[in-house]
Design a protein around this motif. Structure first.
Motif, PDB file in Angstrom:
ATOM      1  N   GLU A 275       0.837  -1.147   0.000  1.00  0.00           N
ATOM      2  CA  GLU A 275      -0.161  -0.100   0.207  1.00  0.00           C
ATOM      3  C   GLU A 275       1.215   1.325   0.147  1.00  0.00           C
ATOM      4  O   GLU A 275       1.829   1.396   0.847  1.00  0.00           O
ATOM      5  CB  GLU A 275      -0.903   0.046   1.202  1.00  0.00           C
ATOM      6  N   LEU A 276       0.354   2.263  -0.877  1.00  0.00           N
ATOM      7  CA  LEU A 276       1.368   3.482  -0.951  1.00  0.00           C
ATOM      8  C   LEU A 276       0.551   4.575  -1.129  1.00  0.00           C
ATOM      9  O   LEU A 276      -0.402   4.655  -1.902  1.00  0.00           O
ATOM     10  CB  LEU A 276       2.273   3.302  -2.220  1.00  0.00           C
ATOM     11  N   GLN A 277       0.768   5.491  -0.143  1.00  0.00           N
ATOM     12  CA  GLN A 277      -0.057   6.953  -0.165  1.00  0.00           C
ATOM     13  C   GLN A 277       0.949   7.946  -0.115  1.00  0.00           C
ATOM     14  O   GLN A 277       1.769   8.213   1.021  1.00  0.00           O
ATOM     15  CB  GLN A 277      -1.001   7.083   0.975  1.00  0.00           C
ATOM     16  N   GLU A 278       1.229   8.845  -1.116  1.00  0.00           N
ATOM     17  CA  GLU A 278       2.376   9.699  -1.278  1.00  0.00           C
ATOM     18  C   GLU A 278       2.081  10.569  -0.069  1.00  0.00           C
ATOM     19  O   GLU A 278       1.251  11.314   0.289  1.00  0.00           O
ATOM     20  CB  GLU A 278       2.231  10.613  -2.510  1.00  0.00           C
ATOM     21  N   GLY A 279       3.470  10.700   0.761  1.00  0.00           N
ATOM     22  CA  GLY A 279       3.393  11.571   1.826  1.00  0.00           C
ATOM     23  C   GLY A 279       2.711  11.250   2.957  1.00  0.00           C
ATOM     24  O   GLY A 279       2.812  11.773   4.009  1.00  0.00           O
ATOM     25  N   LYS A 280       2.098   9.839   2.993  1.00  0.00           N
ATOM     26  CA  LYS A 280       1.365   9.560   4.189  1.00  0.00           C
ATOM     27  C   LYS A 280       1.775   8.069   4.594  1.00  0.00           C
ATOM     28  O   LYS A 280       1.690   7.639   5.861  1.00  0.00           O
ATOM     29  CB  LYS A 280      -0.016   9.434   3.882  1.00  0.00           C
ATOM     30  N   LEU A 281       1.875   7.033   3.502  1.00  0.00           N
ATOM     31  CA  LEU A 281       1.995   5.737   3.985  1.00  0.00           C
ATOM     32  C   LEU A 281       2.685   5.023   3.224  1.00  0.00           C
ATOM     33  O   LEU A 281       2.788   5.006   1.879  1.00  0.00           O
ATOM     34  CB  LEU A 281       0.423   5.017   4.248  1.00  0.00           C
ATOM     35  N   ILE A 282       3.621   3.888   3.673  1.00  0.00           N
ATOM     36  CA  ILE A 282       4.321   3.002   3.036  1.00  0.00           C
ATOM     37  C   ILE A 282       3.982   1.930   3.733  1.00  0.00           C
ATOM     38  O   ILE A 282       4.532   1.664   4.903  1.00  0.00           O
ATOM     39  CB  ILE A 282       5.941   3.345   2.778  1.00  0.00           C
ATOM     40  N   ALA A 283       3.511   0.984   2.898  1.00  0.00           N
ATOM     41  CA  ALA A 283       3.390  -0.674   3.522  1.00  0.00           C
ATOM     42  C   ALA A 283       4.021  -1.804   2.742  1.00  0.00           C
ATOM     43  O   ALA A 283       3.608  -1.568   1.264  1.00  0.00           O
ATOM     44  CB  ALA A 283       1.821  -0.765   3.576  1.00  0.00           C
ATOM     45  N   GLN A 284       4.774  -2.580   3.062  1.00  0.00           N
ATOM     46  CA  GLN A 284       5.497  -3.473   2.416  1.00  0.00           C
ATOM     47  C   GLN A 284       5.498  -4.907   3.102  1.00  0.00           C
ATOM     48  O   GLN A 284       5.605  -4.960   4.230  1.00  0.00           O
ATOM     49  CB  GLN A 284       6.779  -2.751   2.352  1.00  0.00           C
ATOM     50  N   LYS A 285       5.846  -5.773   2.406  1.00  0.00           N
ATOM     51  CA  LYS A 285       6.183  -7.077   2.625  1.00  0.00           C
ATOM     52  C   LYS A 285       7.642  -7.260   2.536  1.00  0.00           C
ATOM     53  O   LYS A 285       8.293  -6.709   1.691  1.00  0.00           O
ATOM     54  CB  LYS A 285       5.590  -8.297   1.816  1.00  0.00           C
ATOM     55  N   TRP A 286       8.471  -7.600   3.490  1.00  0.00           N
ATOM     56  CA  TRP A 286       9.744  -6.895   3.765  1.00  0.00           C
ATOM     57  C   TRP A 286      10.736  -8.161   4.192  1.00  0.00           C
ATOM     58  O   TRP A 286      10.104  -8.770   5.338  1.00  0.00           O
ATOM     59  CB  TRP A 286       9.962  -5.769   4.667  1.00  0.00           C
ATOM     60  N   ARG A 287      11.782  -8.473   3.686  1.00  0.00           N
ATOM     61  CA  ARG A 287      12.605  -9.652   4.532  1.00  0.00           C
ATOM     62  C   ARG A 287      14.026  -9.436   3.989  1.00  0.00           C
ATOM     63  O   ARG A 287      14.379  -8.717   3.006  1.00  0.00           O
ATOM     64  CB  ARG A 287      12.332 -11.038   3.815  1.00  0.00           C
ATOM     65  N   PHE A 288      14.959 -10.190   4.962  1.00  0.00           N
ATOM     66  CA  PHE A 288      16.453 -10.033   4.601  1.00  0.00           C
ATOM     67  C   PHE A 288      16.703 -11.789   3.993  1.00  0.00           C
ATOM     68  O   PHE A 288      15.989 -12.376   4.170  1.00  0.00           O
ATOM     69  CB  PHE A 288      17.054 -10.340   6.068  1.00  0.00           C
ATOM     70  N   GLY A 289      17.686 -11.695   2.961  1.00  0.00           N
ATOM     71  CA  GLY A 289      18.041 -12.718   2.319  1.00  0.00           C
ATOM     72  C   GLY A 289      18.358 -13.851   3.324  1.00  0.00           C
ATOM     73  O   GLY A 289      18.229 -15.094   3.022  1.00  0.00           O
ATOM     74  N   SER A 290      18.858 -13.437   4.489  1.00  0.00           N
ATOM     75  CA  SER A 290      19.329 -14.576   5.418  1.00  0.00           C
ATOM     76  C   SER A 290      18.251 -15.382   6.469  1.00  0.00           C
ATOM     77  O   SER A 290      18.489 -16.079   7.018  1.00  0.00           O
ATOM     78  CB  SER A 290      20.431 -14.148   6.479  1.00  0.00           C
ATOM     79  N   TRP A 291      17.134 -14.781   6.257  1.00  0.00           N
ATOM     80  CA  TRP A 291      15.816 -15.173   6.988  1.00  0.00           C
ATOM     81  C   TRP A 291      15.383 -16.549   6.309  1.00  0.00           C
ATOM     82  O   TRP A 291      15.683 -16.839   5.137  1.00  0.00           O
ATOM     83  CB  TRP A 291      14.474 -14.218   6.977  1.00  0.00           C
ATOM     84  N   PRO A 292      14.757 -17.289   7.075  1.00  0.00           N
ATOM     85  CA  PRO A 292      14.253 -18.572   6.734  1.00  0.00           C
ATOM     86  C   PRO A 292      13.330 -18.404   5.409  1.00  0.00           C
ATOM     87  O   PRO A 292      12.930 -17.266   5.370  1.00  0.00           O
ATOM     88  CB  PRO A 292      13.272 -19.136   7.669  1.00  0.00           C
ATOM     89  N   ASP A 293      13.486 -19.274   4.166  1.00  0.00           N
ATOM     90  CA  ASP A 293      13.009 -19.188   2.908  1.00  0.00           C
ATOM     91  C   ASP A 293      11.393 -18.741   3.090  1.00  0.00           C
ATOM     92  O   ASP A 293      10.850 -19.572   3.850  1.00  0.00           O
ATOM     93  CB  ASP A 293      13.067 -20.432   2.025  1.00  0.00           C
ATOM     94  N   GLY A 294      11.035 -18.007   2.345  1.00  0.00           N
ATOM     95  CA  GLY A 294       9.434 -17.681   2.100  1.00  0.00           C
ATOM     96  C   GLY A 294       8.944 -16.866   3.390  1.00  0.00           C
ATOM     97  O   GLY A 294       7.760 -16.733   3.248  1.00  0.00           O
ATOM     98  N   LEU A 295       9.797 -16.466   4.105  1.00  0.00           N
ATOM     99  CA  LEU A 295       9.440 -15.770   5.577  1.00  0.00           C
ATOM    100  C   LEU A 295       9.353 -14.227   5.327  1.00  0.00           C
ATOM    101  O   LEU A 295      10.453 -13.819   4.870  1.00  0.00           O
ATOM    102  CB  LEU A 295      10.087 -15.963   6.778  1.00  0.00           C
ATOM    103  N   TYR A 296       8.228 -13.483   5.274  1.00  0.00           N
ATOM    104  CA  TYR A 296       8.423 -12.134   5.200  1.00  0.00           C
ATOM    105  C   TYR A 296       7.856 -11.585   6.421  1.00  0.00           C
ATOM    106  O   TYR A 296       6.604 -11.887   7.116  1.00  0.00           O
ATOM    107  CB  TYR A 296       7.408 -11.666   4.071  1.00  0.00           C
ATOM    108  N   SER A 297       8.218 -10.275   6.769  1.00  0.00           N
ATOM    109  CA  SER A 297       7.570  -9.358   7.876  1.00  0.00           C
ATOM    110  C   SER A 297       6.721  -8.358   7.153  1.00  0.00           C
ATOM    111  O   SER A 297       6.977  -8.148   5.960  1.00  0.00           O
ATOM    112  CB  SER A 297       8.680  -8.749   8.435  1.00  0.00           C
TER     113      SER A 297
END
Length: 355
Positions: A275-297
């Motif tokens: 979800e993106l609202q310019e100047g108001k909000l950024i919402a993302q699925k986000w992960r490090f490559g070293s995290w368990p496979d398929g796991l997103y915060s």
């Protein structure tokens, strides 16, 4: 050890028209210097050495300098790391007294960190910046006794990550997965229908959780940061890949569309915009490559501009794993430190939005 890009040409694969290095038969060489800079900074900056014991507070501040070279070679799936680095880490100490708080600063230097000595701890030299006062000597001795083992432990984590391929490990695994042939269809069978991707969940339909509680094995990171700028300005910085490259000194690819993908810190962090609202909000699925496979915060950055020229960012990152897939239990600590020191503080410093 040959420098990056100067290996024997017989073993370095030339670019094919289709960009393929079949089964990694030839040497595939990947420059890891900027990845190493980001990884070492994440591991070493902001470590608490003493937290008031004996009236002394001692912590590392930042990775001030990293020189040398780092790369990985991959052939037929075998990872061969190569690196020769020198680094300087700043630290600061503060002691309370009747006359008030007294401060002293110093540096910890590793003059030679190399793959040829991967099974040995490198030499670490501790110095004080300024006069050798009683407090300076006390802080230096404390760093040698308590800080040195901590720094060497973090360096061992970096060495282990390089041995597994550094930033090229996940890329190599993804190539192996994509290279597996699809199972042959039975004679006369109709072609299988293409599996449709499930639609992205609407913001209002997010999974409900008990308030204030995390799933077992996961944590939530929350922080509030203040910047002296317009909300739209810092939103643009966070969504502009060229500015990301500028303040992080690493490669970035950022889509500005909902459902678009992003890659930060030379591919160490990847995800999808929800979800993106310019100047108001950024919402993302986000992960490090070293995290368990398929796991997103899930990351939510909410921008508030209570007055013109002042912006408050509230960050909430849920479902952060307590351990990565290698068993390291510093994921939450390193992620929180990365947001604060490698992103927010660098934005302030580079773009002049105040401390």
């Amino acid at each position: 050890m040959a420098r990056y890009g100067e290996g024997d040409k017989r073993w370095i694969v030339e670019e094919r028209a289709d960009g393929t290095n079949v089964h990694n038969w030839h040497w595939a060489e990947r420059d890891c210097l900027e990845w190493s800079r980001a990884r070492l900074s994440s591991l070493l900056a902001g470590l608490t050495v003493l937290d008031g014991e004996g009236g002394l507070t001692l912590r590392t501040v930042a990775l001030d300098k990293l020189d040398g070279e780092a790369y990985v070679n991959i052939r037929k799936g075998k990872v061969i790391p190569g690196y020769e680095l020198s680094l300087t880490l700043s630290w600061e100490a503060e002691a309370a007294s009747e006359a008030g708080a007294a401060k002293v600063a110093g540096a910890a230097e590793v003059p030679y960190l190399a793959d040829e000595n991967a099974d040995e701890d490198p030499d670490l030299r501790v110095t004080v910046r300024g006069d050798e006062t009683p407090l300076a000597r006390r802080a230096k001795d404390a760093f040698l006794a308590r800080g040195k083992p901590l720094v060497l432990e973090k360096i061992r984590e970096f060495v282990a990550a390089m041995a597994k391929g550094g930033p090229a490990k996940d890329e190599l695994e993804s190539k192996k997965t994509s290279a597996k042939p699809a199972p042959a269809a039975a004679p006369g069978a109709a072609p299988a229908a293409k599996k449709e991707e499930p639609p992205a969940p609407e913001p209002a339909a997010k999974e409900k959780k008990a308030k204030g509680k995390d799933k077992e094995g996961f944590k939530t990171i929350e922080m509030t940061e203040k910047f002296y700028c317009r909300a739209k300005d810092i939103y643009e910085i966070l969504m502009d890949e060229n500015r990301w490259k500028g303040f992080t000194q690493s490669n970035a690819r950022i889509s500005r569309d909902v459902g678009g993908e992003f890659s930060l810190f030379d591919g160490s962090i990847t995800g999808v915009n929800e979800e993106l609202q310019e100047g108001k909000l950024i919402a993302q699925k986000w992960r490090f490559g070293s995290w368990p496979d398929g796991l997103y915060s899930s990351v939510r950055l909410v921008f508030d501009e209570p007055e013109s020229g002042v912006t408050i960012i509230k960050l909430k990152q849920t479902d952060v794993p307590e351990e990565d897939k290698y068993g390291n239990s510093t994921v939450v600590e390193n992620t929180e430190r990365g947001w604060r020191e490698l992103i927010f503080q660098r934005i302030r410093g580079v773009f002049g939005f105040g401390i």
